[in-house]
Design an enzyme around this catalytic site. Sequence first.
Site, PDB file in Angstrom:
ATOM      1  N   CYS A  77      43.922 -15.047   2.855  1.00 34.42           N
ATOM      2  CA  CYS A  77      43.516 -15.987   1.812  1.00 34.42           C
ATOM      3  C   CYS A  77      42.146 -16.549   2.194  1.00 34.42           C
ATOM      4  CB  CYS A  77      44.562 -17.102   1.686  1.00 34.42           C
ATOM      5  SG  CYS A  77      44.396 -18.098   0.194  1.00 34.42           S
ATOM      6  N   HIS A 121      46.626 -19.640   7.492  1.00 34.73           N
ATOM      7  CA  HIS A 121      47.181 -20.993   7.544  1.00 34.73           C
ATOM      8  C   HIS A 121      47.362 -21.480   8.974  1.00 34.73           C
ATOM      9  CE1 HIS A 121      48.342 -19.363   3.611  1.00 34.73           C
ATOM     10  NE2 HIS A 121      48.015 -20.562   3.215  1.00 34.73           N
ATOM     11  N   ARG A 164      50.968 -34.947  -0.005  1.00 33.87           N
ATOM     12  CA  ARG A 164      49.910 -34.256  -0.747  1.00 33.87           C
ATOM     13  C   ARG A 164      50.056 -34.429  -2.247  1.00 33.87           C
ATOM     14  NH1 ARG A 164      46.676 -30.193   1.182  1.00 33.87           N
ATOM     15  NH2 ARG A 164      46.589 -30.272   3.451  1.00 33.87           N
ATOM     16  N   CYS A 165      48.951 -34.764  -2.867  1.00 39.39           N
ATOM     17  CA  CYS A 165      48.963 -34.942  -4.316  1.00 39.39           C
ATOM     18  C   CYS A 165      47.870 -34.089  -4.949  1.00 39.39           C
ATOM     19  CB  CYS A 165      48.688 -36.404  -4.657  1.00 39.39           C
ATOM     20  SG  CYS A 165      49.872 -37.515  -3.907  1.00 39.39           S
ATOM     21  N   GLY A 186      36.925 -15.320  -0.106  1.00 41.44           N
ATOM     22  CA  GLY A 186      35.980 -16.119  -0.889  1.00 41.44           C
ATOM     23  C   GLY A 186      35.443 -17.345  -0.195  1.00 41.44           C
ATOM     24  N   GLU A 245      53.830 -17.917 -10.324  1.00 45.36           N
ATOM     25  CA  GLU A 245      54.603 -19.149 -10.479  1.00 45.36           C
ATOM     26  C   GLU A 245      54.766 -19.591 -11.924  1.00 45.36           C
ATOM     27  OE1 GLU A 245      51.947 -21.134  -7.803  1.00 45.36           O
ATOM     28  OE2 GLU A 245      51.599 -22.667  -9.297  1.00 45.36           O
TER      29      GLU A 245
HETATM   30  N1  GLN Z   1      38.790 -17.466  -3.603  1.00 49.48           N
HETATM   31  C1  GLN Z   1      39.660 -18.508  -3.211  1.00 49.48           C
HETATM   32  C2  GLN Z   1      39.345 -18.927  -1.786  1.00 49.48           C
HETATM   33  O1  GLN Z   1      39.009 -18.111  -1.000  1.00 49.48           O
HETATM   34  C3  GLN Z   1      41.104 -18.108  -3.315  1.00 49.48           C
HETATM   35  C4  GLN Z   1      42.046 -19.239  -2.996  1.00 49.48           C
HETATM   36  C5  GLN Z   1      43.508 -18.973  -3.248  1.00 49.48           C
HETATM   37  O2  GLN Z   1      43.955 -17.864  -3.322  1.00 49.48           O
HETATM   38  N2  GLN Z   1      44.314 -19.971  -3.352  1.00 49.48           N
HETATM   39  O3  GLN Z   1      39.444 -20.069  -1.419  1.00 49.48           O
HETATM   40 ZN    ZN Z   2      45.080 -16.947  -1.532  1.00 43.63          ZN
END
Ligand code: GLN
Ligand code: ZN
Length: 758
Positions: free
Chosen positions: A728, A695, A516-517, A433, A606
């Site tokens: 991600c 990441h 981080r907040c 995304g 979670e």
């Molecule tokens: N669509 C979101 C992105 O690509 C998904 C983020 C996530 O999974 N935390 O940033």
């Molecule tokens: Zn993700």
Amino acid sequence: MKITTLGFPRIGRNRELKFLLESFWRKEIGREEFLKKVDALKKEHLLLQADLGVEVIPVGDFSLYDGVLDTAWMYGCAGKRFRFSPSADWLDKYFVYARGDARNPALEMTKWFDTNYHYIVPEVDGEFHLQYNWMLDEFNKAKRWLKGRKVELKPVLIGPYTFLKLAKVESETTLVEWMSALWPVFEEVVNSLVSAGARYIQIDEPALVYGRDKKAVKRLGGYYRDLNARYGKKTRFVLQTYFESVEEHLPEAVKWGFAYIGLDMVRGREANLKALSRTRLPEGLRLVLGVVDGRNVWRTDYSQVITLLKGLAKKIDLSNSMLSPSSSLQFVPYTVEGEDLGEIQPYLAFAIEKIKELVDIRKVWRGNTSLLRANRALFKRLEREAFRNDPEVRRRMKALSPSDFDRGVPFAKRFALQKKLLNLPLFPTTTIGSFPQTQEVRRMRRLYRSGQISELAYQVFIAEKIREVIRFQEELGLDVLVHGEFERTDMVEFFGMKMKGFAFTKNGWVQSYGSRCVRPPIIYGDVSRPAPMTVNEIRYAQEQTERPVKGMLTGPVTILNWSFVRTDIPRKEVAYQIALALREEVLDLEKVGIKAIQVDEPALREGLPLKARKRRAYLDWAVKSFRLTTSGVRPETQIHTHMCYSDFNDIISAISEMDADVISIENARSRGELLDVFREYRYDKCIGPGVYDIHSKRVPPVEEILELLEECLRRGIKKELLWVNPDCGLKTRDWPEVKRSLSNMVEAARILRKKYGK
Ligand code: GLN
Ligand code: ZN
């Protein structure tokens, strides 16, 4: 009844800790200045609590980064693999464990129970020694700072059982073994605090709320009995639990000789009460009653607390018990003061206000009726507030029927229709995304928010970014495109701002981890969508290309789990309200010709309750919320979902029941494990296991991606069902990296197609 707290927000009124950490890491301030200012912050928190009326004040709840790391540091068990340069001092080393450096990858981080706070997971191997007794230092400093004040200090230790559970021991046998190795070191710390004059010591054992490990807990009880026998004359020990009830262990725990047992009387109220009524409490045992919610932002209903106390008073002498928040206050923002939240402001209580409430509740208990009356009036008014009851939302909720939760056509059929409509090759490539949120994007957003550029100028800018990212993806040869999410800061905030029923604070920060907040939205009223939220951007993106563009929404459960939520109606109902609003959005996207729509649910896992017995019900409505969001579409419209940071083992059947046509999941960091789960379960819909870790800055070579995909096939994922995507969203990466990584990914998919046919 005394007033105590279990922990105070570490970050400070204006995120002082965050800024101190960051300037220290950037070397803008030196070690001495940093530590001096941190001490000033701690002192301020202690004095503030004393001024507010807290009589037994926690010490050692503060941390430079994280309390579990501090504990591991104290016991010399943070991790043996770490190597340091000879010039590194203790502070440098401490931060290397937390954040890593060129030589040492950081320790892993994970969620603290079911909160959004992340702790550092130490790499414990069963050896412990007293490396540095920082708790004693903290206690001695605090004594100096509070000299002359009529308050007691209460060092807060993480109990050995909970500490080892958090360090993720593999088995109960190991747990028992390591506990016996850890115990003498723990006792050494306790001993030093007792000798230094600590009249109270709080031992946090929230892991008891899981109600597991019968053998280990029995052993633990033996240790605690000895401890209380040995030191209990000088010091009052509190066995502190929170986040849930402890009915499974309460009958034995009352026999461990503690002066106090701390109970969560908000989340664990019913079950704890029941357990108390069934348990014979030994003479002299007192309670720390967590009556003010430490996990949410609402004012407390005093009448309810008084009812609770009256009931308990029949059973035990409350005069020596204590009142407290239900958990540390680190999970709520600092103060409501200075916020500008209009009609909902009077109903909110953050950390400081919660302490004031405790003081008030005691006054009410002692007979102050005017405070009680004012509180009753407040809640009467709240009940009648129009924002809590939107007739249109209620009507639609009532009208829900099973067919609203069901796509009506089974996956196999949908799959065939979608294949035709979307015209996708084998091993379709896509992304999750977001694309890089560069300096430029962030600057424009700031300018727009502060009114320095017009809405139109901002939209023109976003449109330009969308055009660029579509062209970029076409050039790379991706199959299903995205619009890049440049208009979004945060995936929950963006939607919350566009829906009714959400409020946003100016300064309502809570610590997520280290420096981080986050600033969670507050869901205070019935939720609805006044107008389309994403349609303009997505439609615009689709107009730029022949290839399908995915609509992109945050799912109802994630929005819920990352917000503070009203408590007058069940969470399930709030989730359904959000789902209904998102459902309209999904249908609007379909209407303008969007053929694939992704609904992200990274936070579904979670929200899983701590108690096993509550999990099924949660998963049931969580899945239904997703289905309510997505099942209004035609069978040929492809529904995607995305999940990350998850341990999927225990929720795989729920994931399947979500009935998404395509799921993309984080995989690169846990590799095989995850695939095994999906294979064993015989997951039968499309799946895109992330092929590289977003990441990290590292660009994955083609061969590596290929190998990962081949492994998926070898492990039994059908080639027709396998999608190719990163782990991600790409928002934290930079463009050159993204370009190289994605073109390698596309290349890997091409090679696979050659091998396995189109
Ligand atoms: N669509 C979101 C992105 O690509 C998904 C983020 C996530 O999974 N935390 O940033
Ligand atoms: Zn993700």
